[in-house]
Design an enzyme around this catalytic site. Structure first.
Site, PDB file in Angstrom:
ATOM      1  N   CYS A 113       0.074   3.767   2.751  1.00 21.45           N
ATOM      2  CA  CYS A 113       0.536   3.225   4.044  1.00 21.45           C
ATOM      3  C   CYS A 113       2.035   3.490   4.218  1.00 21.45           C
ATOM      4  O   CYS A 113       2.475   3.895   5.300  1.00 21.45           O
ATOM      5  CB  CYS A 113       0.290   1.715   4.127  1.00 21.45           C
ATOM      6  N   CYS A 132       0.832  -1.204   0.000  1.00 20.28           N
ATOM      7  CA  CYS A 132       0.000   0.000   0.000  1.00 20.28           C
ATOM      8  C   CYS A 132       0.870   1.259   0.000  1.00 20.28           C
ATOM      9  O   CYS A 132       1.551   1.549   0.987  1.00 20.28           O
ATOM     10  CB  CYS A 132      -0.916  -0.035   1.227  1.00 20.28           C
TER      11      CYS A 132
END
Length: 144
Positions: free
Chosen positions: A72, A69
């Site tokens: 993230c 991600c």
């Protein structure tokens, strides 16, 4: 006399009793003698997640993330800086949803990054999307 708090060790995951007034004195674990606070987010696993959420008297903010991600990864340094600012009153932790999908499913994580604030074993608030350090600190402090 200050109240005794249950603090779960980030190293051996044993529960320690620490006087609230002693949190700033850098307490060590009574079992493994490692520091109870490191100024860094704690990496949770399937076996350590429940003890830290259920036993800790401190609020615990969990960043649900995954290695693939991009947002993230972008938020990770900000989350680490927020941990340094919020400890020892609040514990910050991370859970890799790819490695531990059962826990992500239990909390119905639909998008990442998602942060959930837990206190006394209960979910108190959540927010999704990448935030900067100041935004993370402000969000957490507005809730506790």
């Amino acid at each position: 006399m200050t109240a005794a708090l249950h603090i779960v060790c980030p190293h051996c995951h044993k529960t320690n009793r620490v006087q609230a007034g002693h949190l700033a004195l850098h307490p060590d674990c009574g079992s493994c003698h490692q520091p109870l606070f490191t100024g860094q987010p704690l990496a949770l696993t399937a076996s350590s997640f429940d003890p830290h959420i259920a036993r800790s008297h401190l609020p615990v903010v969990v960043d649900f993330w995954a290695p693939w991600c991009g947002p993230c990864q972008h938020m990770a340094p900000a989350f680490a800086q927020a941990a340094g600012q919020l400890e020892p009153r609040i514990r910050l932790a991370k859970l890799d949803t790819e490695a531990h999908p059962d826990i992500a499913s239990r909390y119905r994580i639909r998008s990442i990054p998602t942060m959930i604030l837990f206190h006394h074993g209960q979910e108190k608030a959540r927010i999704s999307g990448a935030l900067g350090t100041a935004e993370i600190v402000r969000w957490v402090q507005s809730l506790v």
